[in-house]
Write an enzyme that holds these catalytic residues in place. Structure first.
Site, short mmCIF file in Angstrom:
data_model
loop_
_atom_site.label_atom_id
_atom_site.label_comp_id
_atom_site.label_asym_id
_atom_site.label_seq_id
_atom_site.Cartn_x
_atom_site.Cartn_y
_atom_site.Cartn_z
N ASP A 28 79.08 -24.81 -39.53
CA ASP A 28 78.40 -23.55 -39.82
C ASP A 28 79.32 -22.72 -40.70
OD1 ASP A 28 75.90 -21.96 -38.08
OD2 ASP A 28 77.20 -20.80 -39.44
N LYS A 73 81.30 -17.62 -35.25
CA LYS A 73 80.43 -18.43 -34.38
C LYS A 73 81.13 -19.75 -34.08
CE LYS A 73 75.72 -18.71 -35.04
NZ LYS A 73 74.44 -19.29 -35.52
N LYS A 126 54.77 -30.50 -39.70
CA LYS A 126 55.44 -29.39 -38.99
C LYS A 126 54.66 -28.09 -39.19
CE LYS A 126 58.39 -26.79 -36.95
NZ LYS A 126 58.44 -26.74 -35.48
N GLY A 149 46.61 -12.65 -24.60
CA GLY A 149 47.61 -11.63 -24.24
C GLY A 149 47.98 -10.78 -25.44
N CYS A 169 59.39 -18.57 -35.20
CA CYS A 169 58.70 -19.68 -35.86
C CYS A 169 57.28 -19.39 -36.30
CB CYS A 169 58.75 -20.91 -34.96
SG CYS A 169 60.43 -21.42 -34.66
C1 UDX Z 1 57.09 -22.74 -31.19
C2 UDX Z 1 56.44 -24.11 -31.07
O1 UDX Z 1 55.84 -24.21 -29.78
C3 UDX Z 1 57.50 -25.21 -31.22
O2 UDX Z 1 56.91 -26.48 -31.17
C4 UDX Z 1 58.19 -25.01 -32.58
O3 UDX Z 1 59.19 -26.00 -32.78
C5 UDX Z 1 58.82 -23.64 -32.64
O4 UDX Z 1 57.81 -22.62 -32.44
P1 UDX Z 1 58.47 -21.10 -29.68
O5 UDX Z 1 58.23 -20.16 -30.82
O6 UDX Z 1 59.84 -21.24 -29.14
O7 UDX Z 1 57.99 -22.59 -30.12
O8 UDX Z 1 57.57 -20.61 -28.48
P2 UDX Z 1 56.13 -20.95 -27.91
O9 UDX Z 1 56.29 -21.36 -26.51
O10 UDX Z 1 55.41 -21.84 -28.82
O11 UDX Z 1 55.42 -19.49 -27.93
C6 UDX Z 1 55.29 -18.84 -29.16
C7 UDX Z 1 54.61 -17.49 -28.91
O12 UDX Z 1 53.24 -17.70 -28.53
C8 UDX Z 1 55.24 -16.66 -27.80
O13 UDX Z 1 55.28 -15.31 -28.23
C9 UDX Z 1 54.26 -16.81 -26.65
O14 UDX Z 1 54.24 -15.65 -25.81
C10 UDX Z 1 52.94 -16.93 -27.38
N1 UDX Z 1 51.92 -17.64 -26.63
C11 UDX Z 1 52.13 -18.94 -26.31
C12 UDX Z 1 50.72 -16.99 -26.32
O15 UDX Z 1 50.55 -15.81 -26.62
N2 UDX Z 1 49.76 -17.67 -25.66
C13 UDX Z 1 49.92 -18.98 -25.31
O16 UDX Z 1 49.02 -19.53 -24.71
C14 UDX Z 1 51.14 -19.64 -25.63
#
Ligand code: UDX
Length: 437
Positions: A30, A35, A209, A258, A265
């Protein structure tokens, strides 16, 4: 195998630690010296269950090391994973400057065959740019040495809070390759995971992706749109989500209505996908609408608060949950940030608590917020309690005690973690998202 992982953020550090735990020799690089110095001492800068122990175990066993030098690490490795950030620019486009700089550095230090793998989430056609850059900068210096390398795309599907689980037990591994050698190397590397491997070309892997994350975000905005219809019709979104999710073609995941999605991401990847599609000549209005519905969800939450406490100016609003989802300290693009800013702009006083994200929130949220030590401290003197992250510890609170502490027994459940009937029975004025009260 000897592996270099460039970038030690959420993706790079988990990837490096897991490959080391599988028996590989991993060199993590990095450009952030501070870090790297902390990582050398086994100090992890991110909260990810199990990661600290895994990193420390592999440092002790000599399978993982950390440095700021791409040069020394690349020379010792056959596979180089690029895991640097690809943040959004103002216009939503992915910023690929770090990726280009790293590609040049790699190119200058190729001393034998290398497989260079883009693991960062990148727009389609990035692999071609990486290849061009490496060709240009490896042949430099006038030396006519024969440079042999391959490029591959190996996108990650790691969720924050369950990243190690997702790495070690993936639904599938996607590898985009252009040569049998590259396919063989990556298939062998991932063999211990014993998971389905999708072997395709680099462009298809890059699109897989973006398409995956966009589809997951679409499910969330879809169910949030349906929750608004449920409210107007007097139906219950949890029943509807259950009824459609049992259809295997739909699946029950990501159908929780919600406050909407946040994180590092979904928002970034949606914008990047829209941008690259447009660049290729396709106007992705569909994803624009997915983004719009998600943005609108924040106003839906604020309208719910207004409906319960009439006016906002001078009122105290208690916020439970700041992180973008449970089991993480990450608040990047969390709905809580905009919701809190809008409430403050409308004259509210904010009290807030999050089990893990308090530290990071202080650095992002505006001044004047009262950070509390627990949910009861938040409730004390508040006119309304608002759930913005569905942490488990909020599910089993002492509601009798909460009710006494609140100025008014009102709850806006932005993650539908409570049972409306039960809340009503206990004397709360309760509203969820699309719930039949
Ligand atoms: C996501 C993808 O799931 C993962 O595969 C990718 O590599 C990176 O982005 P992440 O962002 O860590 O992962 O969290 P995730 O669990 O996907 O939730 C993303 C957001 O969606 C959160 O804010 C969560 O609160 C929201 N969410 C998730 C909802 O509002 N409703 C749901 O049913 C599921």
């Amino acid at each position: 195998m000897n592996i270099t992982v460039i970038g030690t953020g959420y993706v790079g550090l988990v990837t490096g630690a897991c490959f080391a735990d599988l028996g590989n020799r991993v060199y993590c690089v990095d450009n952030n010296r501070k870090k790297i110095e902390s990582l050398k001492k086994g100090k992890i800068t991110i909260y990810e269950p199990g990661l600290k122990e895994m990193v420390r175990r592999n440092i002790r066993d000599g399978r993982i090391s950390f440095s700021t030098s791409i040069k020394t690490s690349v020379k010792k490795s056959e596979i180089i994973f690029i895991c640097v950030g690809t943040p959004s620019k103002e216009n939503g486009e992915a910023d690929l400057l770090a990726l280009e700089n790293v590609s040049r550095e790699i190119a200058k230090n190729i001393n034998s065959y290398k497989l260079i793998v883009e693991k960062s989430t990148v727009p389609v056609e990035t692999g071609e740019w990486v290849k061009k850059t490496i060709k240009t900068f490896s042949a430099g210096g006038g030396k006519k040495r024969k440079i042999r390398f391959d490029i591959a795309s190996n996108p990650e599907f790691l969720r924050e809070g369950s990243a190690i689980e997702d790495f070690m037990h993936p639904d599938r591994i996607v590898i985009g390759v252009e040569s049998r050698k590259a396919k063989k190397i990556l298939s062998n590397l991932y063999k211990p995971l014993n998971a389905p491997i999708v072997v395709t070309d680099i462009k298809s892997a890059e699109i897989i992706k973006h398409a995956s994350n966009s589809f997951l975000a679409t499910k969330i905005s879809f169910i949030n749109a349906i929750s608004s219809i449920c409210e107007k019709a007097g139906a219950d979104i949890k029943e509807v989500a259950k009824g459609i999710g049992l259809d295997k073609r739909i699946g029950k995941g990501f159908l929780n209505a919600g406050a909407g999605f946040g994180g590092s991401c979904f928002p970034k990847d949606l914008s990047a996908f829209i941008h690259i599609a447009e660049k290729l000549g396709y106007k992705f209005d569909f994803l624009e609408e997915v983004k719009r519905i998600n943005e609108e969800q924040k106003d839906v939450i604020i309208d719910k608060i207004l409906k319960l406490i009439w006016n906002i100016p001078g009122k105290t609003i208690g916020i439970l949950g700041l992180s973008f989802k449970p089991n993480t300290d990450d608040i990047r693009n969390a709905p809580s940030i905009d919701i809190i800013n809008r409430l403050i702009t409308q004259g509210a006083r904010i009290k807030a608590y999050d089990p893990k994200a308090m530290e990071k929130s202080r650095g992002v949220l505006q001044k004047g917020i009262t950070y509390c030590k627990d949910a009861y401290d938040v409730a004390r003197g508040s006119d309304c309690l608002v759930i913005l992250t569905g942490w488990n510890e909020f599910k089993e609170l002492d509601f009798r005690r909460l009710k006494k502490l609140l100025k008014q027994p009102t709850i806006v459940d932005g993650r539908n973690i409570y049972d409306p009937k039960m809340m009503k029975k206990m004397g709360f004025v309760y509203t969820g998202v699309g719930r039949k009260v």
